[in-house]
Design a protein around this motif. Structure first.
Motif, PDB file in Angstrom:
ATOM      1  N   ASP A 157      20.062 103.598 -22.241  1.00  0.00           N
ATOM      2  CA  ASP A 157      20.348 104.800 -21.464  1.00  0.00           C
ATOM      3  C   ASP A 157      21.311 104.492 -20.319  1.00  0.00           C
ATOM      4  O   ASP A 157      21.098 104.896 -19.170  1.00  0.00           O
ATOM      5  CB  ASP A 157      19.051 105.421 -20.931  1.00  0.00           C
ATOM      6  N   LEU A 158      22.393 103.783 -20.653  1.00  0.00           N
ATOM      7  CA  LEU A 158      23.396 103.438 -19.650  1.00  0.00           C
ATOM      8  C   LEU A 158      24.333 104.617 -19.409  1.00  0.00           C
ATOM      9  O   LEU A 158      24.532 105.458 -20.275  1.00  0.00           O
ATOM     10  CB  LEU A 158      24.193 102.218 -20.108  1.00  0.00           C
ATOM     11  N   PRO A 159      24.949 104.685 -18.224  1.00  0.00           N
ATOM     12  CA  PRO A 159      25.794 105.835 -17.891  1.00  0.00           C
ATOM     13  C   PRO A 159      27.081 105.883 -18.711  1.00  0.00           C
ATOM     14  O   PRO A 159      27.617 104.848 -19.125  1.00  0.00           O
ATOM     15  CB  PRO A 159      26.103 105.636 -16.406  1.00  0.00           C
ATOM     16  N   ALA A 160      27.583 107.112 -18.906  1.00  0.00           N
ATOM     17  CA  ALA A 160      28.800 107.304 -19.679  1.00  0.00           C
ATOM     18  C   ALA A 160      29.997 107.667 -18.816  1.00  0.00           C
ATOM     19  O   ALA A 160      31.136 107.557 -19.271  1.00  0.00           O
ATOM     20  CB  ALA A 160      28.585 108.409 -20.722  1.00  0.00           C
ATOM     21  N   ASP A 161      29.778 108.107 -17.560  1.00  0.00           N
ATOM     22  CA  ASP A 161      30.917 108.488 -16.725  1.00  0.00           C
ATOM     23  C   ASP A 161      31.361 107.311 -15.865  1.00  0.00           C
ATOM     24  O   ASP A 161      30.573 106.439 -15.489  1.00  0.00           O
ATOM     25  CB  ASP A 161      30.560 109.689 -15.838  1.00  0.00           C
ATOM     26  N   ALA A 162      32.637 107.289 -15.539  1.00  0.00           N
ATOM     27  CA  ALA A 162      33.250 106.137 -14.883  1.00  0.00           C
ATOM     28  C   ALA A 162      32.640 105.840 -13.513  1.00  0.00           C
ATOM     29  O   ALA A 162      32.443 104.672 -13.155  1.00  0.00           O
ATOM     30  CB  ALA A 162      34.757 106.354 -14.763  1.00  0.00           C
ATOM     31  N   ASP A 163      32.353 106.870 -12.720  1.00  0.00           N
ATOM     32  CA  ASP A 163      31.806 106.639 -11.378  1.00  0.00           C
ATOM     33  C   ASP A 163      30.463 105.913 -11.454  1.00  0.00           C
ATOM     34  O   ASP A 163      30.211 104.957 -10.705  1.00  0.00           O
ATOM     35  CB  ASP A 163      31.641 107.965 -10.634  1.00  0.00           C
ATOM     36  N   ALA A 164      29.585 106.371 -12.353  1.00  0.00           N
ATOM     37  CA  ALA A 164      28.275 105.732 -12.497  1.00  0.00           C
ATOM     38  C   ALA A 164      28.413 104.328 -13.070  1.00  0.00           C
ATOM     39  O   ALA A 164      27.655 103.418 -12.698  1.00  0.00           O
ATOM     40  CB  ALA A 164      27.370 106.584 -13.387  1.00  0.00           C
ATOM     41  N   GLN A 165      29.364 104.131 -13.953  1.00  0.00           N
ATOM     42  CA  GLN A 165      29.587 102.798 -14.508  1.00  0.00           C
ATOM     43  C   GLN A 165      30.043 101.827 -13.426  1.00  0.00           C
ATOM     44  O   GLN A 165      29.598 100.676 -13.384  1.00  0.00           O
ATOM     45  CB  GLN A 165      30.608 102.875 -15.641  1.00  0.00           C
ATOM     46  N   VAL A 166      30.917 102.287 -12.544  1.00  0.00           N
ATOM     47  CA  VAL A 166      31.373 101.439 -11.439  1.00  0.00           C
ATOM     48  C   VAL A 166      30.204 101.077 -10.525  1.00  0.00           C
ATOM     49  O   VAL A 166      30.056  99.922 -10.102  1.00  0.00           O
ATOM     50  CB  VAL A 166      32.501 102.134 -10.644  1.00  0.00           C
ATOM     51  N   ARG A 167      29.359 102.055 -10.204  1.00  0.00           N
ATOM     52  CA  ARG A 167      28.194 101.771  -9.345  1.00  0.00           C
ATOM     53  C   ARG A 167      27.289 100.728  -9.979  1.00  0.00           C
ATOM     54  O   ARG A 167      26.779  99.832  -9.296  1.00  0.00           O
ATOM     55  CB  ARG A 167      27.418 103.055  -9.067  1.00  0.00           C
ATOM     56  N   LEU A 168      27.074 100.836 -11.305  1.00  0.00           N
ATOM     57  CA  LEU A 168      26.233  99.861 -11.979  1.00  0.00           C
ATOM     58  C   LEU A 168      26.859  98.475 -11.932  1.00  0.00           C
ATOM     59  O   LEU A 168      26.171  97.474 -11.672  1.00  0.00           O
ATOM     60  CB  LEU A 168      26.007 100.278 -13.438  1.00  0.00           C
ATOM     61  N   LEU A 169      28.162  98.391 -12.146  1.00  0.00           N
ATOM     62  CA  LEU A 169      28.838  97.099 -12.115  1.00  0.00           C
ATOM     63  C   LEU A 169      28.803  96.478 -10.714  1.00  0.00           C
ATOM     64  O   LEU A 169      28.668  95.263 -10.564  1.00  0.00           O
ATOM     65  CB  LEU A 169      30.285  97.246 -12.578  1.00  0.00           C
ATOM     66  N   GLU A 170      28.898  97.309  -9.705  1.00  0.00           N
ATOM     67  CA  GLU A 170      28.938  96.794  -8.331  1.00  0.00           C
ATOM     68  C   GLU A 170      27.562  96.436  -7.796  1.00  0.00           C
ATOM     69  O   GLU A 170      27.416  95.445  -7.062  1.00  0.00           O
ATOM     70  CB  GLU A 170      29.580  97.831  -7.408  1.00  0.00           C
ATOM     71  N   THR A 171      26.547  97.221  -8.136  1.00  0.00           N
ATOM     72  CA  THR A 171      25.249  97.057  -7.475  1.00  0.00           C
ATOM     73  C   THR A 171      24.092  96.772  -8.421  1.00  0.00           C
ATOM     74  O   THR A 171      22.986  96.480  -7.951  1.00  0.00           O
ATOM     75  CB  THR A 171      24.900  98.324  -6.659  1.00  0.00           C
ATOM     76  N   GLY A 172      24.308  96.873  -9.723  1.00  0.00           N
ATOM     77  CA  GLY A 172      23.224  96.635 -10.669  1.00  0.00           C
ATOM     78  C   GLY A 172      22.724  95.204 -10.630  1.00  0.00           C
ATOM     79  O   GLY A 172      23.488  94.268 -10.384  1.00  0.00           O
ATOM     80  N   GLU A 173      21.429  95.041 -10.838  1.00  0.00           N
ATOM     81  CA  GLU A 173      20.829  93.710 -10.863  1.00  0.00           C
ATOM     82  C   GLU A 173      20.680  93.239 -12.315  1.00  0.00           C
ATOM     83  O   GLU A 173      20.239  94.008 -13.173  1.00  0.00           O
ATOM     84  CB  GLU A 173      19.457  93.731 -10.191  1.00  0.00           C
ATOM     85  N   PRO A 174      21.034  91.998 -12.589  1.00  0.00           N
ATOM     86  CA  PRO A 174      20.882  91.499 -13.958  1.00  0.00           C
ATOM     87  C   PRO A 174      19.416  91.496 -14.390  1.00  0.00           C
ATOM     88  O   PRO A 174      18.533  91.119 -13.614  1.00  0.00           O
ATOM     89  CB  PRO A 174      21.428  90.071 -13.890  1.00  0.00           C
ATOM     90  N   ARG A 175      19.155  91.948 -15.606  1.00  0.00           N
ATOM     91  CA  ARG A 175      17.807  91.900 -16.171  1.00  0.00           C
ATOM     92  C   ARG A 175      17.859  91.129 -17.482  1.00  0.00           C
ATOM     93  O   ARG A 175      18.853  91.168 -18.207  1.00  0.00           O
ATOM     94  CB  ARG A 175      17.249  93.302 -16.402  1.00  0.00           C
ATOM     95  N   PRO A 176      16.793  90.387 -17.795  1.00  0.00           N
ATOM     96  CA  PRO A 176      16.791  89.615 -19.040  1.00  0.00           C
ATOM     97  C   PRO A 176      16.623  90.522 -20.255  1.00  0.00           C
ATOM     98  O   PRO A 176      15.727  91.377 -20.284  1.00  0.00           O
ATOM     99  CB  PRO A 176      15.597  88.675 -18.871  1.00  0.00           C
ATOM    100  N   ILE A 177      17.487  90.350 -21.234  1.00  0.00           N
ATOM    101  CA  ILE A 177      17.475  91.142 -22.458  1.00  0.00           C
ATOM    102  C   ILE A 177      17.296  90.202 -23.648  1.00  0.00           C
ATOM    103  O   ILE A 177      17.927  89.145 -23.718  1.00  0.00           O
ATOM    104  CB  ILE A 177      18.793  91.932 -22.609  1.00  0.00           C
TER     105      ILE A 177
END
Length: 305
Positions: free
Chosen positions: A100-120
């Motif tokens: 359920d990752l974001p599809a719009d560019a603004d939300a994608q940028v926020r995830l890249l800048e502030t998202g925390e890595p999780r083990p997959i």
């Protein structure tokens, strides 16, 4: 500290949409002061050295493309011990759908800048050289559908998967399948007369088919879904149930969970059953003497998700 990013872009993904996806995201990150490198490649052979260099430089590796591109990059990031991110730009984008990752560019940028890595979790496939897979491995009629999708570029994107699936079901052949599953309950052996078998880390494949609704990408288990052989029309009629996951209640569907599975089988004439993984061909199912083995690798890759 500002992150740096290495975007690996498959320019042919999604009928050529990948460059349009990456440009606005890369521009926003650069405007925010991040170091951004963008590399375009459609060759799987290019991925390992590019990932190694990016991880060595401390960059987040961003896969831009479809599920096949994501899988190839994820495996190499896992081996290199780096951090992975994804921008969906393929025809299916099923792993992104699962997360359920974001599809719009603004939300994608926020995830890249502030998202925390999780083990997959990832799937390690052996039947020759080891291949790491993010989403699922499948054999039988669905692998045949995958082959048809890859030849269907003349169709509009939204029609490629449905048309290929119906064509594959209309001409499918059943096969004898042997399954050996290892898990918390020990070792289970089963025999099936099957239309297909799916070993799933992610619940979705085939552009939104919810083939393994109980699958979770960080639960330390893989799901094995066996769809027994049936009449062609019966399979086609039951196809809509697979999109919402209700097919698992059918008597013809068996769902198993474990950590490692070995599968083998052939068609009645002894010919090989095709196999695929995340939209890419994977050879064949394998015989009893040379089976296909899929083992879950818990927390194999760290991902911004």
């Amino acid at each position: 500290m500002t992150r740096s990013y290495s975007f690996l872009v498959n320019p042919t993904s999604g009928g050529g949409t990948a460059p349009r996806v990456v440009v606005p995201v890369a521009r926003r990150l650069r405007e925010a002061g991040a170091a951004v490198e963008v590399t375009y490649t459609s060759s799987a052979a290019d991925v390992p050295p590019l990932v190694k260099a990016a991880v060595a430089a401390g960059s987040v590796v961003v896969a831009v493309g479809g599920d096949g591109m994501l899988s190839s990059v994820a495996g190499e990031v896992a081996r290199a011990g780096g951090v992975l991110a994804v921008l969906p730009a393929g025809r299916g984008n099923d792993f992104v759908r699962q997360l359920d990752l974001p599809a719009d560019a603004d939300a994608q940028v926020r995830l890249l800048e502030t998202g925390e890595p999780r083990p997959i979790d990832l799937l390690a496939v052996t039947g020759g050289a080891e291949v790491l897979v993010a989403g699922s491995v499948y054999c039988g009629v669905d692998a045949r559908a995958g082959e048809l999708v890859n030849r269907s570029h003349w169709l509009p994107s939204k029609l490629q998967y449905p048309v290929a699936t119906v064509r594959a079901l209309a001409t499918y052949r059943p096969f004898d399948l042997a399954v050996t599953l290892e898990g918390d309950d020990g070792v289970q052996h089963s025999q099936h007369r099957a239309a297909c078998v799916v070993v799933a880390n992610s619940g979705y494949y085939g552009k939104g088919v919810h083939i393994a609704p109980s699958a979770v990408v960080d639960d330390g288990a893989l799901d094995v879904v066996v769809i027994e052989a049936a009449g062609r029309l019966d399979l086609i009629r039951s196809l809509p149930k697979a999109y919402d996951g209700s097919h698992v209640a059918l008597d013809e569907v068996t769902v198993l969970r474990g950590r490692r599975v070995t599968i083998s089988g052939t068609y009645d004439d002894g010919s090989a059953v095709p196999a695929g993984a995340d939209g890419e061909p994977l050879g064949s199912l394998g015989t009893a003497a040379d089976p296909l083995t899929v083992e879950l690798r818990p927390g194999a890759v760290r991902m911004l998700a």
